[in-house]
Design a protein around this motif. Structure first.
Motif, PDB file in Angstrom:
ATOM      1  N   ASP A  70       0.811  -1.218   0.000  1.00 55.60           N
ATOM      2  CA  ASP A  70       0.000   0.000   0.000  1.00 55.60           C
ATOM      3  C   ASP A  70       0.843   1.266   0.000  1.00 55.60           C
ATOM      4  O   ASP A  70       0.510   2.227  -0.692  1.00 55.60           O
ATOM      5  CB  ASP A  70      -0.950   0.015   1.203  1.00 55.60           C
ATOM      6  CG  ASP A  70      -2.056  -1.014   1.061  1.00 55.60           C
ATOM      7  OD1 ASP A  70      -2.279  -1.491  -0.070  1.00 55.60           O
ATOM      8  OD2 ASP A  70      -2.691  -1.336   2.083  1.00 55.60           O
ATOM      9  N   HIS A  71       1.950   1.255   0.725  1.00 53.65           N
ATOM     10  CA  HIS A  71       2.768   2.465   0.813  1.00 53.65           C
ATOM     11  C   HIS A  71       3.429   2.826  -0.517  1.00 53.65           C
ATOM     12  O   HIS A  71       3.850   3.968  -0.721  1.00 53.65           O
ATOM     13  CB  HIS A  71       3.839   2.343   1.916  1.00 53.65           C
ATOM     14  CG  HIS A  71       4.914   1.332   1.610  1.00 53.65           C
ATOM     15  ND1 HIS A  71       5.991   1.611   0.820  1.00 53.65           N
ATOM     16  CD2 HIS A  71       5.056   0.045   1.995  1.00 53.65           C
ATOM     17  CE1 HIS A  71       6.773   0.551   0.720  1.00 53.65           C
ATOM     18  NE2 HIS A  71       6.224  -0.422   1.438  1.00 53.65           N
ATOM     19  N   LEU A  73       1.875   2.457  -3.588  1.00 61.45           N
ATOM     20  CA  LEU A  73       0.892   2.702  -4.649  1.00 61.45           C
ATOM     21  C   LEU A  73       0.894   4.142  -5.151  1.00 61.45           C
ATOM     22  O   LEU A  73       0.815   4.375  -6.357  1.00 61.45           O
ATOM     23  CB  LEU A  73      -0.505   2.302  -4.179  1.00 61.45           C
ATOM     24  CG  LEU A  73      -0.678   0.813  -3.916  1.00 61.45           C
ATOM     25  CD1 LEU A  73      -2.093   0.517  -3.442  1.00 61.45           C
ATOM     26  CD2 LEU A  73      -0.331  -0.002  -5.140  1.00 61.45           C
TER      27      LEU A  73
END
Length: 183
Positions: A70-71, A73
């Protein structure tokens, strides 16, 4: 923050190889060994390559459980590489359909040969929907315009509007025709 390095970054270049598969039928029709040249069954080559060879390769490779964290994206969304590759495939959709239209218009084929050409071109048309889907989710006016242009190739012009303004806003509700269980 740890910098993320996408191990599949260069696999995005496969987006440019897919049209070559789509054009394998008309190419083979004209370029194979003289005893096979002009054989309409060669127009099935893209179907065999995608549904046969592609399926076998997919089965051999197995399921890919790796997604970008997620970090990473937001960094990937702003990376020009991930934005340019889908945009640069748009002209290829027009090229493929143009080649197939010219091929069918200028080649005497039996009805089933025309059918194979239509199926092979249509197979690639499915990718136009995927390309439009991805570009339609982008923020720039150019990317959203390209989404509308590429979806026009397959005559599905309402898709970017219906998908982004309909499905994504109403997903999993009775109002969403794509995911509801009505009736």
């Amino acid at each position: 923050m740890i910098a993320y390095r996408d191990p599949k970054r260069y696999l995005w270049l496969a987006s440019f190889a897919y049209p070559l598969v789509a054009l394998a039928g008309p190419w083979a029709y004209h370029a194979v060994a003289p005893e096979w040249a002009g054989a309409p069954w060669l127009l099935a080559l893209p179907l065999v390559l995608i549904y046969g060879v592609g399926t076998a390769v997919d089965r051999l490779c197995g399921e890919d459980h790796h997604n970008a964290p997620d970090h990473a994206l937001e960094e990937m969304r702003s990376d020009l590489w991930y934005r340019l590759v889908p945009m640069l495939t748009v002209p290829l959709h027009f090229l493929v359909f143009g080649v197939y239209a010219a091929f069918v218009a200028t080649t005497a084929l039996p009805w089933w040969g025309e059918g194979l050409a239509a199926l092979s071109a249509g197979l690639y048309g499915g990718l136009a929907i995927n390309t439009s889907h991805e570009l339609g989710h982008k923020q720039t006016a150019l990317e959203r315009a390209l989404a509308r242009w590429v979806i026009a190739v397959v005559g599905y012009g309402h898709f970017p509007i219906e998908h982004n303004l309909g499905h994504h806003k109403q997903v999993a509700t009775p109002e969403d025709c794509a995911s509801s269980r009505m009736g």
